[in-house]
Design a protein around this motif. Structure first.
Motif, PDB file in Angstrom:
ATOM      1  N   GLY A  23      46.376  43.147  38.955  1.00 47.91           N
ATOM      2  CA  GLY A  23      45.314  43.814  39.694  1.00 47.91           C
ATOM      3  C   GLY A  23      44.569  42.909  40.656  1.00 47.91           C
ATOM      4  N   LYS A  24      43.926  43.516  41.638  1.00 49.41           N
ATOM      5  CA  LYS A  24      43.246  42.780  42.699  1.00 49.41           C
ATOM      6  C   LYS A  24      42.104  41.931  42.168  1.00 49.41           C
ATOM      7  CE  LYS A  24      40.961  43.458  47.158  1.00 49.41           C
ATOM      8  NZ  LYS A  24      40.545  44.443  48.198  1.00 49.41           N
ATOM      9  N   ILE A  25      41.307  42.478  41.240  1.00 46.85           N
ATOM     10  CA  ILE A  25      40.143  41.742  40.727  1.00 46.85           C
ATOM     11  C   ILE A  25      40.592  40.447  40.047  1.00 46.85           C
ATOM     12  CG2 ILE A  25      38.247  41.788  39.070  1.00 46.85           C
ATOM     13  CD1 ILE A  25      37.941  44.749  39.627  1.00 46.85           C
ATOM     14  N   TYR A  26      41.619  40.533  39.201  1.00 46.36           N
ATOM     15  CA  TYR A  26      42.090  39.344  38.500  1.00 46.36           C
ATOM     16  C   TYR A  26      42.635  38.315  39.492  1.00 46.36           C
ATOM     17  CZ  TYR A  26      44.944  36.269  35.633  1.00 46.36           C
ATOM     18  OH  TYR A  26      45.496  35.153  35.055  1.00 46.36           O
ATOM     19  N   VAL A  27      43.423  38.780  40.456  1.00 44.07           N
ATOM     20  CA  VAL A  27      44.056  37.859  41.411  1.00 44.07           C
ATOM     21  C   VAL A  27      43.015  37.138  42.241  1.00 44.07           C
ATOM     22  CG1 VAL A  27      45.540  37.718  43.452  1.00 44.07           C
ATOM     23  CG2 VAL A  27      46.236  39.113  41.502  1.00 44.07           C
ATOM     24  N   TYR A  28      42.023  37.875  42.764  1.00 47.07           N
ATOM     25  CA  TYR A  28      41.056  37.282  43.685  1.00 47.07           C
ATOM     26  C   TYR A  28      39.917  36.543  42.977  1.00 47.07           C
ATOM     27  CZ  TYR A  28      43.075  39.322  47.881  1.00 47.07           C
ATOM     28  OH  TYR A  28      43.904  39.623  48.929  1.00 47.07           O
ATOM     29  N   LYS A  29      39.565  36.981  41.776  1.00 46.05           N
ATOM     30  CA  LYS A  29      38.431  36.353  41.091  1.00 46.05           C
ATOM     31  C   LYS A  29      38.837  35.290  40.071  1.00 46.05           C
ATOM     32  CE  LYS A  29      34.914  39.945  41.607  1.00 46.05           C
ATOM     33  NZ  LYS A  29      33.895  40.774  40.914  1.00 46.05           N
ATOM     34  N   TYR A  30      40.093  35.331  39.621  1.00 47.20           N
ATOM     35  CA  TYR A  30      40.506  34.394  38.576  1.00 47.20           C
ATOM     36  C   TYR A  30      41.715  33.554  38.975  1.00 47.20           C
ATOM     37  CZ  TYR A  30      37.345  37.183  35.727  1.00 47.20           C
ATOM     38  OH  TYR A  30      36.236  37.818  35.244  1.00 47.20           O
ATOM     39  N   PHE A  31      42.820  34.203  39.347  1.00 48.46           N
ATOM     40  CA  PHE A  31      44.053  33.465  39.601  1.00 48.46           C
ATOM     41  C   PHE A  31      43.937  32.526  40.799  1.00 48.46           C
ATOM     42  CE2 PHE A  31      48.122  33.294  41.960  1.00 48.46           C
ATOM     43  CZ  PHE A  31      48.799  32.449  41.083  1.00 48.46           C
ATOM     44  N   LEU A  32      43.573  33.061  41.962  1.00 48.42           N
ATOM     45  CA  LEU A  32      43.495  32.226  43.158  1.00 48.42           C
ATOM     46  C   LEU A  32      42.436  31.127  43.038  1.00 48.42           C
ATOM     47  CD1 LEU A  32      44.035  34.769  46.082  1.00 48.42           C
ATOM     48  CD2 LEU A  32      45.649  33.097  45.156  1.00 48.42           C
ATOM     49  N   PRO A  33      41.222  31.424  42.535  1.00 46.88           N
ATOM     50  CA  PRO A  33      40.258  30.335  42.355  1.00 46.88           C
ATOM     51  C   PRO A  33      40.753  29.239  41.412  1.00 46.88           C
ATOM     52  CG  PRO A  33      39.119  32.435  42.305  1.00 46.88           C
ATOM     53  CD  PRO A  33      40.584  32.744  42.304  1.00 46.88           C
ATOM     54  N   ARG A  34      41.476  29.613  40.348  1.00 52.99           N
ATOM     55  CA  ARG A  34      42.009  28.596  39.439  1.00 52.99           C
ATOM     56  C   ARG A  34      43.107  27.780  40.102  1.00 52.99           C
ATOM     57  NH1 ARG A  34      42.396  32.466  34.031  1.00 52.99           N
ATOM     58  NH2 ARG A  34      40.135  32.527  33.608  1.00 52.99           N
ATOM     59  N   LEU A  35      43.969  28.431  40.879  1.00 49.55           N
ATOM     60  CA  LEU A  35      45.006  27.708  41.616  1.00 49.55           C
ATOM     61  C   LEU A  35      44.380  26.725  42.591  1.00 49.55           C
ATOM     62  CD1 LEU A  35      47.948  27.267  42.569  1.00 49.55           C
ATOM     63  CD2 LEU A  35      47.617  29.204  44.133  1.00 49.55           C
ATOM     64  N   TYR A 310      52.101  41.636  50.625  1.00 50.19           N
ATOM     65  CA  TYR A 310      52.528  42.965  50.197  1.00 50.19           C
ATOM     66  C   TYR A 310      51.508  43.590  49.236  1.00 50.19           C
ATOM     67  CZ  TYR A 310      57.257  42.386  52.127  1.00 50.19           C
ATOM     68  OH  TYR A 310      58.340  42.233  52.964  1.00 50.19           O
ATOM     69  N   ALA A 311      51.051  42.781  48.261  1.00 50.94           N
ATOM     70  CA  ALA A 311      50.094  43.294  47.279  1.00 50.94           C
ATOM     71  C   ALA A 311      48.799  43.726  47.955  1.00 50.94           C
ATOM     72  CB  ALA A 311      49.814  42.231  46.215  1.00 50.94           C
ATOM     73  N   ASN A 312      48.325  42.926  48.897  1.00 51.02           N
ATOM     74  CA  ASN A 312      47.100  43.271  49.613  1.00 51.02           C
ATOM     75  C   ASN A 312      47.271  44.570  50.385  1.00 51.02           C
ATOM     76  OD1 ASN A 312      44.340  42.255  50.528  1.00 51.02           O
ATOM     77  ND2 ASN A 312      45.346  42.583  52.500  1.00 51.02           N
ATOM     78  N   TYR A 313      48.468  44.797  50.929  1.00 48.28           N
ATOM     79  CA  TYR A 313      48.759  46.045  51.636  1.00 48.28           C
ATOM     80  C   TYR A 313      48.623  47.237  50.689  1.00 48.28           C
ATOM     81  CZ  TYR A 313      51.348  49.558  54.299  1.00 48.28           C
ATOM     82  OH  TYR A 313      51.710  50.705  54.949  1.00 48.28           O
ATOM     83  N   VAL A 314      49.176  47.104  49.485  1.00 48.49           N
ATOM     84  CA  VAL A 314      49.101  48.186  48.498  1.00 48.49           C
ATOM     85  C   VAL A 314      47.653  48.431  48.088  1.00 48.49           C
ATOM     86  CG1 VAL A 314      49.770  48.903  46.168  1.00 48.49           C
ATOM     87  CG2 VAL A 314      51.434  47.761  47.656  1.00 48.49           C
ATOM     88  N   TRP A 315      46.921  47.356  47.796  1.00 50.09           N
ATOM     89  CA  TRP A 315      45.526  47.512  47.356  1.00 50.09           C
ATOM     90  C   TRP A 315      44.656  48.136  48.438  1.00 50.09           C
ATOM     91  CZ3 TRP A 315      45.983  41.848  45.457  1.00 50.09           C
ATOM     92  CH2 TRP A 315      46.565  41.834  44.185  1.00 50.09           C
ATOM     93  N   GLU A 316      44.816  47.655  49.676  1.00 53.17           N
ATOM     94  CA  GLU A 316      44.000  48.183  50.767  1.00 53.17           C
ATOM     95  C   GLU A 316      44.371  49.630  51.076  1.00 53.17           C
ATOM     96  OE1 GLU A 316      41.349  46.797  52.513  1.00 53.17           O
ATOM     97  OE2 GLU A 316      41.458  45.486  50.776  1.00 53.17           O
ATOM     98  N   SER A 317      45.659  49.964  50.963  1.00 46.62           N
ATOM     99  CA  SER A 317      46.080  51.358  51.188  1.00 46.62           C
ATOM    100  C   SER A 317      45.439  52.286  50.173  1.00 46.62           C
ATOM    101  CB  SER A 317      47.611  51.464  51.113  1.00 46.62           C
ATOM    102  OG  SER A 317      48.230  50.708  52.141  1.00 46.62           O
ATOM    103  N   LYS A 318      45.425  51.860  48.911  1.00 40.94           N
ATOM    104  CA  LYS A 318      44.796  52.672  47.870  1.00 40.94           C
ATOM    105  C   LYS A 318      43.299  52.819  48.119  1.00 40.94           C
ATOM    106  CE  LYS A 318      48.000  51.751  44.062  1.00 40.94           C
ATOM    107  NZ  LYS A 318      48.128  51.158  42.690  1.00 40.94           N
ATOM    108  N   ARG A 319      42.664  51.727  48.525  1.00 42.91           N
ATOM    109  CA  ARG A 319      41.219  51.780  48.773  1.00 42.91           C
ATOM    110  C   ARG A 319      40.899  52.721  49.925  1.00 42.91           C
ATOM    111  NH1 ARG A 319      37.739  49.649  52.283  1.00 42.91           N
ATOM    112  NH2 ARG A 319      39.391  48.441  53.310  1.00 42.91           N
ATOM    113  N   LEU A 320      41.639  52.626  51.023  1.00 41.78           N
ATOM    114  CA  LEU A 320      41.390  53.485  52.172  1.00 41.78           C
ATOM    115  C   LEU A 320      41.690  54.944  51.853  1.00 41.78           C
ATOM    116  CD1 LEU A 320      42.853  51.266  55.041  1.00 41.78           C
ATOM    117  CD2 LEU A 320      40.447  51.689  54.511  1.00 41.78           C
TER     118      LEU A 320
END
Length: 337
Positions: A23-35, A310-320
């Motif tokens: 999910g977007k929240i985990y990727v942006y708030k946890y995974f990427l900051p830890r990387l 690709y994932a960001n495309y899916v998340w943004e499409s769902k949000r819009l």
């Protein structure tokens, strides 16, 4: 199966599935900051060990063999810095900071992408991490690293100018211009010296010229990802001994043609198509800059960014789509009233 096809046909879809599952929240708030945090720590240790090795004659902790090229033994400092590429700067001989990588341009690509993720994707206001990654890039003494620093610092500083008082904005503009001017001057000096005085610089220019000449003979599907021996024999052996493509885009065009390049361009466009913003557009352009100037098509963090596109495309499409449905629902309620 060739490694490049394996990565683009299997690894990217697998990473995409994992990102979507978490999910977007985990990727942006946890995974990427830890990387990014882990990368900053490794970069910091590399900088410290590089400085001590270059300026205090710190003895190495061990030796290892450089299987990347000659197989010769090189000095290692806890596996966080290696004495691989010496260079003379201002009459002083020092080692380029390769960090944990076999050559300085690889370190520059990795830390450049990590810095772009920090500034343009998760957008954390952590000046210490930005400073560490910037110093790490500068100490690679790589032309590409200075380009990355100029581009990313410009993006960071320009983003900080808006929304402030006129006087504060003018001050920030002056600081930004001085910073960018200094970096561009350093870039020009190093780039000019590299092209005119080094075999590496001339080799890079030859790569672009010869790369386009090779690609035009098989523009659609290329020569195949296991065609290095054929390309070497038919095209490259007469002007230098070896394969050293400078551009990842040219590598893909030569081996996979336009079809292979499109496999990379699509996820880059995915960053900006659904919900375009200055940062997402800048990030996509930065990744394309790296693809055009460095053989990066098999770099793990670059592959991750393509999957993330690709994932960001899916998340943004769902949000819009969700926002549109909400607006349409409100309109239906208003019409019934």
């Amino acid at each position: 199966m060739d490694g490049t096809w394996f990565q683009y046909a299997l690894i990217i879809p697998m990473l995409l599935g994992i990102l979507l599952f978490r999910g977007k929240i985990y990727v942006y708030k946890y995974f990427l900051p830890r990387l990014i945090g882990l990368s900053v720590i490794i970069c910091l240790f590399g900088i410290v060990l590089w400085f001590l090795a270059c300026f205090t004659a710190l003895p190495p902790t061990s030796t290892t063999r450089l299987m990347w090229t000659s197989g010769e033994e090189i000095d290692s400092y806890f596996g966080l810095f290696y004495k691989i590429q010496p260079i003379t700067v201002g009459g002083t001989s020092i080692w380029r900071n390769t960090s944990i990588f076999p050559e300085a341009p690889m370190a520059a690509v990795y830390y450049g992408i990590i810095l772009s993720l920090h500034i343009l994707v998760i957008k954390k206001k952590d000046l210490k991490s930005i400073a560490v990654l910037t110093i790490g890039l500068i100490t690679t003494v790589s032309t590409s690293a200075y380009i990355y620093v100029c581009v990313l610092l410009f993006a960071y500083l320009s983003d900080k100018i808006g929304g402030n008082g006129l006087r504060e904005s003018k001050l920030k503009i002056m600081v930004m211009l001085l910073t960018i001017t200094s970096l561009v001057f350093i870039l020009i000096q190093i780039g000019t010296n590299k092209i005119t005085d080094s075999t590496s610089g001339m080799t890079h220019l030859d790569d672009f010229v010869q790369g386009f000449r090779i690609w035009k003979d098989a523009p659609i599907f290329g020569f195949g990802f296991e065609s290095d021996d054929y390309i070497w024999q038919e095209y490259l052996s007469y002007y230098r001994g070896g394969l050293g493509y400078t551009s990842g885009a040219l590598f893909l065009l030569i081996h996979g043609g336009v079809v292979a390049l499109v496999m990379v361009i699509v996820p880059l466009l995915a960053w900006v198509v659904v919900s375009p913003s200055k940062d997402s557009t800048y990030f996509a352009l930065f990744l394309f800059l790296i693809l055009w100037t460095v053989v990066v098509q098999n770099c793990g963090v670059f592959i991750l960014c393509l999957s993330l596109g690709y994932a960001n495309y899916v998340w943004e499409s769902k949000r819009l789509r969700s926002e549109w449905n909400a607006v349409r629902g409100n309109r239906d309620i208003s019409s019934t009233n």
